[in-house]
Write a protein that holds these residues in place. Structure first.
Motif, PDB file in Angstrom:
ATOM      1  N   SER A 282       0.840  -1.213   0.000  1.00  0.00           N
ATOM      2  CA  SER A 282       0.000   0.000   0.000  1.00  0.00           C
ATOM      3  C   SER A 282       0.877   1.267   0.000  1.00  0.00           C
ATOM      4  O   SER A 282       0.433   2.326  -0.460  1.00  0.00           O
ATOM      5  CB  SER A 282      -0.925   0.016   1.215  1.00  0.00           C
TER       6      SER A 282
ATOM      7  N   SER B 152       0.663 -13.674 -11.789  1.00  0.00           N
ATOM      8  CA  SER B 152      -0.621 -14.137 -11.260  1.00  0.00           C
ATOM      9  C   SER B 152      -1.253 -13.121 -10.297  1.00  0.00           C
ATOM     10  O   SER B 152      -2.281 -13.389  -9.692  1.00  0.00           O
ATOM     11  CB  SER B 152      -0.419 -15.474 -10.537  1.00  0.00           C
ATOM     12  N   LEU B 153      -0.620 -11.961 -10.160  1.00  0.00           N
ATOM     13  CA  LEU B 153      -1.142 -10.989  -9.185  1.00  0.00           C
ATOM     14  C   LEU B 153      -2.175 -10.066  -9.831  1.00  0.00           C
ATOM     15  O   LEU B 153      -2.018  -8.851  -9.833  1.00  0.00           O
ATOM     16  CB  LEU B 153       0.016 -10.151  -8.621  1.00  0.00           C
ATOM     17  N   SER B 154      -3.224 -10.646 -10.382  1.00  0.00           N
ATOM     18  CA  SER B 154      -4.101  -9.775 -11.172  1.00  0.00           C
ATOM     19  C   SER B 154      -4.759  -8.638 -10.394  1.00  0.00           C
ATOM     20  O   SER B 154      -4.875  -7.554 -10.945  1.00  0.00           O
ATOM     21  CB  SER B 154      -5.098 -10.566 -11.990  1.00  0.00           C
ATOM     22  N   PRO B 155      -5.176  -8.799  -9.135  1.00  0.00           N
ATOM     23  CA  PRO B 155      -5.772  -7.617  -8.480  1.00  0.00           C
ATOM     24  C   PRO B 155      -4.759  -6.469  -8.375  1.00  0.00           C
ATOM     25  O   PRO B 155      -5.102  -5.309  -8.619  1.00  0.00           O
ATOM     26  CB  PRO B 155      -6.165  -8.117  -7.081  1.00  0.00           C
ATOM     27  N   LEU B 156      -3.506  -6.794  -8.062  1.00  0.00           N
ATOM     28  CA  LEU B 156      -2.488  -5.743  -7.961  1.00  0.00           C
ATOM     29  C   LEU B 156      -2.243  -5.107  -9.332  1.00  0.00           C
ATOM     30  O   LEU B 156      -2.148  -3.876  -9.465  1.00  0.00           O
ATOM     31  CB  LEU B 156      -1.186  -6.321  -7.387  1.00  0.00           C
TER      32      LEU B 156
ATOM     33  N   ASP C 293      -4.305  -4.935 -11.780  1.00  0.00           N
ATOM     34  CA  ASP C 293      -5.472  -4.102 -12.118  1.00  0.00           C
ATOM     35  C   ASP C 293      -5.403  -2.747 -11.407  1.00  0.00           C
ATOM     36  O   ASP C 293      -5.701  -1.710 -11.993  1.00  0.00           O
ATOM     37  CB  ASP C 293      -6.776  -4.804 -11.733  1.00  0.00           C
ATOM     38  N   THR C 294      -4.993  -2.781 -10.145  1.00  0.00           N
ATOM     39  CA  THR C 294      -4.887  -1.515  -9.395  1.00  0.00           C
ATOM     40  C   THR C 294      -3.839  -0.622 -10.034  1.00  0.00           C
ATOM     41  O   THR C 294      -4.056   0.579 -10.241  1.00  0.00           O
ATOM     42  CB  THR C 294      -4.493  -1.805  -7.920  1.00  0.00           C
TER      43      THR C 294
ATOM     44  N   ASN D 213      -4.912   1.120 -13.040  1.00  0.00           N
ATOM     45  CA  ASN D 213      -5.797   2.267 -12.805  1.00  0.00           C
ATOM     46  C   ASN D 213      -5.018   3.510 -12.360  1.00  0.00           C
ATOM     47  O   ASN D 213      -5.576   4.587 -12.254  1.00  0.00           O
ATOM     48  CB  ASN D 213      -6.844   1.930 -11.740  1.00  0.00           C
TER      49      ASN D 213
END
Ligand code: G3H
Length: 489
Positions: free
Chosen positions: A404, A428-432, A434-435, A438
């Motif tokens: 963070s 494989s860290l797709s949420p990271l 994606d963030t 953005n």
């Protein structure tokens, strides 16, 4: 030396008889350091600027001129003629890139070849764009033939770090889409336009490309003041872009194609492959001495591997090869801007006074316009080197314990171009991912930031860019969709 007294307005290579400004290389050709005189360029002002603008306006003629109404195949032929003539100038331009901006021989050759490829790919993309628009579509009983048309007069200004490639990344798509242009080369990397003046003159109809020399405030500002520029196309800093935009009396009518500053971070996770990461971060921070908007300008390394990273990274930075641009295997070269070493020293002094130290033995050492890259740690947000784009050979390092921390910094930043993420499992860290996507426009996994390949979109969020450049996107950025419609009755 090149005594550049010609400039191109309305299809004529005019001779300049007024004041000139000398152009120096920061590379010394004598054993005792002395900048080398390379030539001189005209110091133009408002009268020449107005002539160039009138020529561009005349050639566009509110969309009714020869160029905007020319058949696609004929415009392509002009561009093909130009690129053919440009290829003949390779060795001269490569030499000038080395002397004018201190770019290494392989990088100078790459800049030239990449530009030729960019023009050729743009021609192909333009053919494709034309093919794909040659059909009618139908919705709710309305047929439409949608195509792309020019926007008008484009004022084009490029940067010193890619005086050929990035300037042409604006100019070429602007021209091929049927716009007319006034173009002023960057302050450094200006003489290399000279060998191309005749190619521009003989390849395009009069008034399509007008080339001026001088200071931005002397030639670009008066052009903007008239309110007759439709597109401001600039790669450089936001100070110049804002100053020019402010001159335009009808700024809501002005389109912007801007590539501006960035502070691209590298984020190094605890499981990163350190050998690969170090090589990529070296390339990202020191290539062309950090004078790239895509350079890695801040390095976040996880606390767990900080010590190991700093030790190995610093040793590798000290092992880089310094020299003149034409030296075999050279990695670091002189800085072209005469005031840059003093500025870099100011940033280092500020960071050292606020608690950072230089981790590599050679860091910050300066001889004339050569400065060894300095690995600076720990960098804090109150330091100028954290806040300013820098565009030079300082490598600011921060450590983090929770992801963070760099994410919050990126969210707070005024810039949003790219990021590099290093780690074993990053794929494989797709949420990271994606963030990160953005927060910036390109997420590089286990690799440093870069603009190319030139078919990929090149842009940024916040203060980093307006519009998108690439072989594909630039044609769209310099045009507008128009269509002819009729009803099914
Ligand atoms: O200065 C910004 C350039 O767009 C960097 O381009 O990543 O190809 O060196 P590059």
């Amino acid at each position: 030396t090149i005594d550049q007294r010609k400039y191109l307005v309305n299809g004529q290579l005019k001779s300049w008889s007024g004041d000139t400004t000398e152009v120096y290389s920061t590379i010394s050709s004598t054993a005792q350091y002395q900048p080398t005189l390379l030539g001189s360029i005209p110091d133009m002002g408002e009268p020449e600027a107005m002539d160039a603008l009138q020529a561009a306006l005349g050639a566009y003629n509110q969309g009714q001129g020869v160029w905007p109404t020319m058949k696609v195949k004929d415009r392509i032929e002009c561009m093909e003629t130009f690129v053919g003539k440009m290829k003949e100038k390779r060795s001269t331009i490569v030499k000038l890139l080395m002397w004018e901006i201190g770019k290494s021989l392989p990088d100078s050759q790459k800049e030239f070849d990449r530009t030729v490829e960019y023009i050729e790919d743009t021609i192909e993309e333009y053919k494709e764009l034309d093919r794909s628009s040659a059909k009618f579509i139908k919705h709710q009983g309305v047929y439409a033939h949608i195509r792309r048309g020019p926007l008008g007069v484009v004022l084009c200004l490029g940067p010193y770090n890619y005086p050929l490639n990035e300037t042409f990344a604006l100019l070429i798509p602007a021209i091929i889409m049927g716009n007319t242009t006034v173009f002023k080369p960057a302050k450094h990397g200006v003489l290399l336009i000279t060998p191309l003046l005749e190619a521009f003159q003989t390849s395009f109809p009069k008034g399509v490309v007008n080339i001026l020399f001088g200071r931005g405030r002397a030639v670009a500002a008066p052009i903007m003041k008239t309110g007759k520029v439709d597109v401001l196309a600039l790669i450089g800093n936001s100070k110049s872009a804002n100053a020019l935009q402010d001159q335009h009396p009808k700024s809501n009518r002005l389109r912007l194609v801007l590539g501006l500053e960035a502070k691209n971070p590298a984020i190094i996770l605890p499981d990163a492959d350190l050998d690969l990461t170090i090589d990529e971060v070296i390339a990202g921070t020191t290539s062309f001495n950090g004078q790239r908007c895509t350079a890695l300008k801040v390095v976040y390394v996880h606390e767990e591997i900080k010590a190991e990273f700093l030790k190995r990274f610093s040793a590798k930075v000290d092992g880089l090869k310094f020299g003149n641009p034409w030296d075999q295997g050279v990695q670091l070269t002189p800085l072209p801007e005469p005031g840059k070493p003093a500025y870099i020293q100011e940033l280092l002094d500020d960071a050292l006074a606020k608690g950072a130290s230089i981790k590599n033995t050679k860091g910050g050492k300066q001889t004339d316009n050569y400065i060894w890259p300095a690995v600076l740690y720990p960098v804090t947000k109150d330091m100028r080197v954290y806040q300013e784009e820098q565009f030079g050979p300082i490598i600011p390092v921060l450590s983090f314990t929770d992801i963070s921390e760099p994410l919050d910094d990126m969210a707070e930043s005024n810039y949003g171009q790219q990021v590099s993420l290093f780690g074993k499992d990053v794929y494989s860290l797709s949420p990271l991912i994606d963030t990160l996507a953005n927060l910036v426009c390109r997420v590089n996994l286990n690799s440093s930031c870069q603009r190319g390949p030139d078919v990929y979109p090149f842009t940024g969020r916040k203060d980093s860019a307006q519009a998108t450049l690439s072989v594909h996107d630039a044609l769209r950025s310099f045009s507008i969709r128009t269509f002819v419609a009729f009803k099914d009755n």
